[in-house]
Design a protein around this motif. Sequence first.
Motif, short mmCIF file in Angstrom:
data_model
loop_
_atom_site.label_atom_id
_atom_site.label_comp_id
_atom_site.label_asym_id
_atom_site.label_seq_id
_atom_site.Cartn_x
_atom_site.Cartn_y
_atom_site.Cartn_z
N ASP A 1 0.87 -1.18 0.00
CA ASP A 1 0.00 0.00 0.00
C ASP A 1 0.90 1.23 0.00
O ASP A 1 1.80 1.33 0.85
CB ASP A 1 -0.91 -0.01 1.24
N ASP B 1 -5.32 -0.56 13.94
CA ASP B 1 -6.59 -0.65 13.20
C ASP B 1 -6.56 -1.85 12.26
O ASP B 1 -5.54 -2.53 12.11
CB ASP B 1 -6.88 0.64 12.44
N GLU B 2 -7.69 -2.09 11.60
CA GLU B 2 -7.82 -3.29 10.76
C GLU B 2 -6.85 -3.28 9.59
O GLU B 2 -6.25 -4.29 9.26
CB GLU B 2 -9.27 -3.40 10.25
N ARG B 3 -6.67 -2.12 8.95
CA ARG B 3 -5.74 -2.04 7.81
C ARG B 3 -4.33 -2.36 8.25
O ARG B 3 -3.59 -3.08 7.57
CB ARG B 3 -5.79 -0.64 7.17
N ARG C 1 -3.37 -4.20 10.82
CA ARG C 1 -3.25 -5.63 11.11
C ARG C 1 -3.15 -6.45 9.83
O ARG C 1 -2.37 -7.39 9.75
CB ARG C 1 -4.44 -6.09 11.96
N ARG C 2 -3.92 -6.06 8.81
CA ARG C 2 -3.90 -6.81 7.54
C ARG C 2 -2.55 -6.67 6.85
O ARG C 2 -1.96 -7.66 6.39
CB ARG C 2 -5.03 -6.30 6.64
N LEU C 3 -2.04 -5.43 6.76
CA LEU C 3 -0.77 -5.20 6.08
C LEU C 3 0.41 -5.82 6.84
O LEU C 3 1.29 -6.45 6.25
CB LEU C 3 -0.55 -3.71 5.87
N SER D 1 0.44 -8.30 8.79
CA SER D 1 0.43 -9.77 8.77
C SER D 1 1.23 -10.33 7.60
O SER D 1 1.71 -11.46 7.65
CB SER D 1 -1.00 -10.30 8.71
N GLU D 2 1.39 -9.52 6.54
CA GLU D 2 2.15 -9.95 5.37
C GLU D 2 3.56 -9.35 5.32
O GLU D 2 4.41 -9.82 4.56
CB GLU D 2 1.41 -9.56 4.10
N LEU E 1 2.08 -8.76 15.47
CA LEU E 1 1.29 -8.42 14.28
C LEU E 1 2.00 -8.75 12.98
O LEU E 1 1.34 -8.95 11.95
CB LEU E 1 0.96 -6.92 14.30
#
Length: 336
Positions: A35, A44-46, A48-50, A52-53, A73
Amino acid sequence: MNRAAIVLAMQPSRTEHVLPEAVLRRLDGIGRLLDAEPLQHFDDERARRLLSEAEILITGWGAPYVGREVLTLAPKLKLVVHAAGTVKGIVDACIFDAGIAVSHAAEANAVPVAEFTLAAIIFAGKHVFRFRDLYVADRHRDRTHPMQHEAIGNYRRAVGIIGASRIGRRVIELLKPFDFQVLLFDPTVDAEQARALGTEKVELDDLMRRSDIVSVHAPSLPSTRHMIDASKLALMKDGATLINTARGALIDEDALLAVLKTGRIDAVIDVTDPEIPGPESAFYDLSNVFLTPHIAGAVGLERSRLGEMAADEAERFIKGEPMLYGLTLEGLENTA
């Protein structure tokens, strides 16, 4: 072949020009930029998502603290690159302990600081600010013309460098084309190493006593707090100039202001302790002080060097090549 996932974390309002489009495209070429919008929080959710990778995390000014939470995380994280100077206050010791590589762009930030210092040294040697003030105040040259006959100028002036840090060494290198005598105080450098740098190793008292211009480039550590105190300032020549582009805490500012108020010495001050002096501070009012708001480091377009250097380090890491500016926890303790 899988491309390393890259995540950005910094405050956009503080990092304009650090990651221009060309650098973002490059990052997405050497890895996989998840991103282009930097994270400003890790809760926040974004985020945590980013995270994680994320395999590479590129941080900058205003980044959230990279601590134990990030280890949870970002289980794939292998490298943190700070696209700014010091990582103190940004990266926790647990990141080093977890075996995650850490690098930074302090070398890129050192370039404009050294350039600013060179300009300050040259202007100080010619008493440029005093000439400017008198000329503007008088609007004639009755007072400034006689000053040209004084023992001013930069020919064979003694410049004292306190600290052979990355910035201190860059300043020394920039001074080489000029006719300066360069003195160096740094307890980690021996006489032979000082000669190799083109300087003369001296003790701090000797440097303060002999220098026409003193420039401070030491790290801010408990052991260096107020290393320039009243006794050291008393050694300075009448008419000498003290330049500080390092950290305000290195100088006992009460003692500095006391001697500045006598008019005996001048000062070029880019950093203070606290970072912004109170509105009543004499730093704002004294005619023999040239005060700037911590701008010696990368500002404006100079910040692009930071992002470019961070991208360079990420590319070296991805290719399995040694990074040029990797940090260890032990090495961090002795940096600014």
